[in-house]
Design a protein around this motif. Structure first.
Motif, PDB file in Angstrom:
ATOM      1  N   GLU A 160      85.513  70.824  58.961  1.00  0.00           N
ATOM      2  CA  GLU A 160      85.272  72.454  59.638  1.00  0.00           C
ATOM      3  C   GLU A 160      84.343  72.053  60.812  1.00  0.00           C
ATOM      4  O   GLU A 160      84.818  72.760  61.715  1.00  0.00           O
ATOM      5  CB  GLU A 160      84.399  72.984  58.388  1.00  0.00           C
ATOM      6  CG  GLU A 160      84.441  74.548  58.426  1.00  0.00           C
ATOM      7  CD  GLU A 160      85.706  75.323  58.364  1.00  0.00           C
ATOM      8  OE1 GLU A 160      85.956  76.173  59.149  1.00  0.00           O
ATOM      9  OE2 GLU A 160      86.336  74.916  57.377  1.00  0.00           O
TER      10      GLU A 160
ATOM     11  N   LEU B 296      85.935  78.295  53.181  1.00  0.00           N
ATOM     12  CA  LEU B 296      86.161  77.298  54.253  1.00  0.00           C
ATOM     13  C   LEU B 296      86.874  76.129  53.676  1.00  0.00           C
ATOM     14  O   LEU B 296      86.943  75.998  52.511  1.00  0.00           O
ATOM     15  CB  LEU B 296      85.043  77.113  55.200  1.00  0.00           C
ATOM     16  CG  LEU B 296      84.101  78.172  55.605  1.00  0.00           C
ATOM     17  CD1 LEU B 296      82.796  77.951  55.912  1.00  0.00           C
ATOM     18  CD2 LEU B 296      84.849  78.575  56.892  1.00  0.00           C
ATOM     19  N   THR B 297      86.946  74.955  54.711  1.00  0.00           N
ATOM     20  CA  THR B 297      87.670  73.862  54.212  1.00  0.00           C
ATOM     21  C   THR B 297      86.653  73.385  52.995  1.00  0.00           C
ATOM     22  O   THR B 297      85.583  73.038  53.016  1.00  0.00           O
ATOM     23  CB  THR B 297      87.662  72.773  55.610  1.00  0.00           C
ATOM     24  OG1 THR B 297      88.363  73.400  56.468  1.00  0.00           O
ATOM     25  CG2 THR B 297      88.399  71.408  54.946  1.00  0.00           C
TER      26      THR B 297
ATOM     27  N   LYS C 218      89.447  81.616  55.331  1.00  0.00           N
ATOM     28  CA  LYS C 218      88.545  81.823  56.594  1.00  0.00           C
ATOM     29  C   LYS C 218      88.958  81.050  57.598  1.00  0.00           C
ATOM     30  O   LYS C 218      89.087  81.605  58.834  1.00  0.00           O
ATOM     31  CB  LYS C 218      87.202  82.020  56.206  1.00  0.00           C
ATOM     32  CG  LYS C 218      86.525  82.562  57.319  1.00  0.00           C
ATOM     33  CD  LYS C 218      84.924  82.909  56.841  1.00  0.00           C
ATOM     34  CE  LYS C 218      84.198  83.469  58.174  1.00  0.00           C
ATOM     35  NZ  LYS C 218      82.928  83.486  57.834  1.00  0.00           N
ATOM     36  N   THR C 219      89.140  79.753  57.377  1.00  0.00           N
ATOM     37  CA  THR C 219      89.518  78.997  58.606  1.00  0.00           C
ATOM     38  C   THR C 219      90.682  79.285  58.888  1.00  0.00           C
ATOM     39  O   THR C 219      90.932  79.237  60.471  1.00  0.00           O
ATOM     40  CB  THR C 219      89.679  77.447  57.891  1.00  0.00           C
ATOM     41  OG1 THR C 219      88.480  77.251  57.064  1.00  0.00           O
ATOM     42  CG2 THR C 219      89.392  76.395  59.094  1.00  0.00           C
TER      43      THR C 219
ATOM     44  N   ASN D 127      90.667  82.618  60.923  1.00  0.00           N
ATOM     45  CA  ASN D 127      90.317  82.545  62.390  1.00  0.00           C
ATOM     46  C   ASN D 127      91.101  82.049  63.453  1.00  0.00           C
ATOM     47  O   ASN D 127      90.587  82.125  64.690  1.00  0.00           O
ATOM     48  CB  ASN D 127      88.826  81.821  62.199  1.00  0.00           C
ATOM     49  CG  ASN D 127      87.486  82.354  61.426  1.00  0.00           C
ATOM     50  OD1 ASN D 127      87.614  83.693  61.644  1.00  0.00           O
ATOM     51  ND2 ASN D 127      86.583  81.515  61.065  1.00  0.00           N
TER      52      ASN D 127
END
Ligand code: GLP
Length: 260
Positions: free
Chosen positions: A117, A151-152, A186-187, A190
């Motif tokens: 990330e 996230l990741t 989310k990653t 984005n």
């Protein structure tokens, strides 16, 4: 969402590859998120052809793979690292220092994911994410019930995914790793631009839900409805359950383009 329905898999793959080529032409230093699986094989073959025949230059491009199985070395023929070099990186002039794939043998998968990330951030974020889709609507390895804010991170594979991916492990579901590291929802969201590829009748249900269904964590891909620049590339089989679009359909050679 913009939807492109191609007459067949080859045209779908070519149209998706053109989006990547346009991105690289616009910004030679662009950052790509890349998928694995059966779906993008034609897409990678087309990018390799564009590199060899048309000089498409990957030398300044940075790549981040969406996911990797935990427990597999990159030399394992079913690892996503092996897939990427075998089907793409070995045949183009990508700079290996700019290639990022989570390490399946990382000692601390949580730290590996957090570092991944950080690397994405350091690279300036993802310009273009290319996605496949699982039969249950997973993107990357974000299975149903994944939080949209994720996230990741290390994840557990759904039973349905293990069964679907057994074909890459000599048809032995027991050989499929139970865990992976995946970019989060989310990653992915984005990313400045997203394209999703799907072909074949077994994806038509997931595609219907992605485009027409409610936005729900039970179908992770449905979150793409909220992205401002997302295009879905389909063949006719994957598009077979879609409703007729209300907006104008634009016809091109072998493709129909529409907005839902
Ligand atoms: C895998 C990958 C996904 C991929 C999906 C579909 O589980 N983690 O990134 O999109 O399966 O794969 P296929 O294209 O082989 O159907």
């Amino acid at each position: 969402m913009k939807v492109i329905i191609a007459d067949d898999y080859e045209i779908m793959s070519r149209e998706a590859a053109k989006v990547v080529a346009a991105e690289i032409e616009k910004n030679p230093d662009c950052v790509l998120a890349l998928p694995t699986g059966g779906t993008p094989l034609g897409f990678y073959a087309e990018l390799v052809r564009m590199h060899k025949e048309e000089g498409l230059d990957f030398s300044r491009v940075t790549t981040f793979n969406l996911d990797e199985y935990l427990g597999l070395p990159e030399t394992h023929k079913s690892s996503y690292a092996f897939y990427m070099y075998d089907n793409f990186f070995n045949d183009v002039n990508v700079n290996r220092d700019r290639v990022h794939i989570p390490r399946g043998l990382a000692e601390d998968p949580h730290e590996e994911a957090a570092a991944y990330e950080r690397e994405i951030k350091k690279a300036g974020g993802i310009d273009l994410a290319v996605l496949g889709i699982g039969r249950n609507g997973h993107i990357g390895f974000n299975e149903p019930k994944t939080e949209f804010g994720s996230l990741t991170r290390p994840i557990y594979l759904a039973k349905r995914t293990i069964e679907a991916n057994a074909r890459f492990f000599d048809d032995d579901p027991d050989a499929v790793p139970r865990q992976a590291i995946s970019m989060g929802i989310k990653t992915i969201m984005n990313s400045r631009k997203i394209i999703l590829l799907a072909n074949g009748p077994e994806k038509s249900g997931a595609i219907y839900q992605t485009i027409h269904g409610p936005v729900t964590d039970m179908v992770p891909s449905s979150v793409l409805q909220l992205h401002p620049d997302c295009t879905v590339f389909l063949d006719r089989d994957a598009a077979s359950e879609l409703k007729p679009p209300s907006d104008d359909v634009v016809q091109g050679p072998g493709i129909m383009s529409m907005v839902y």
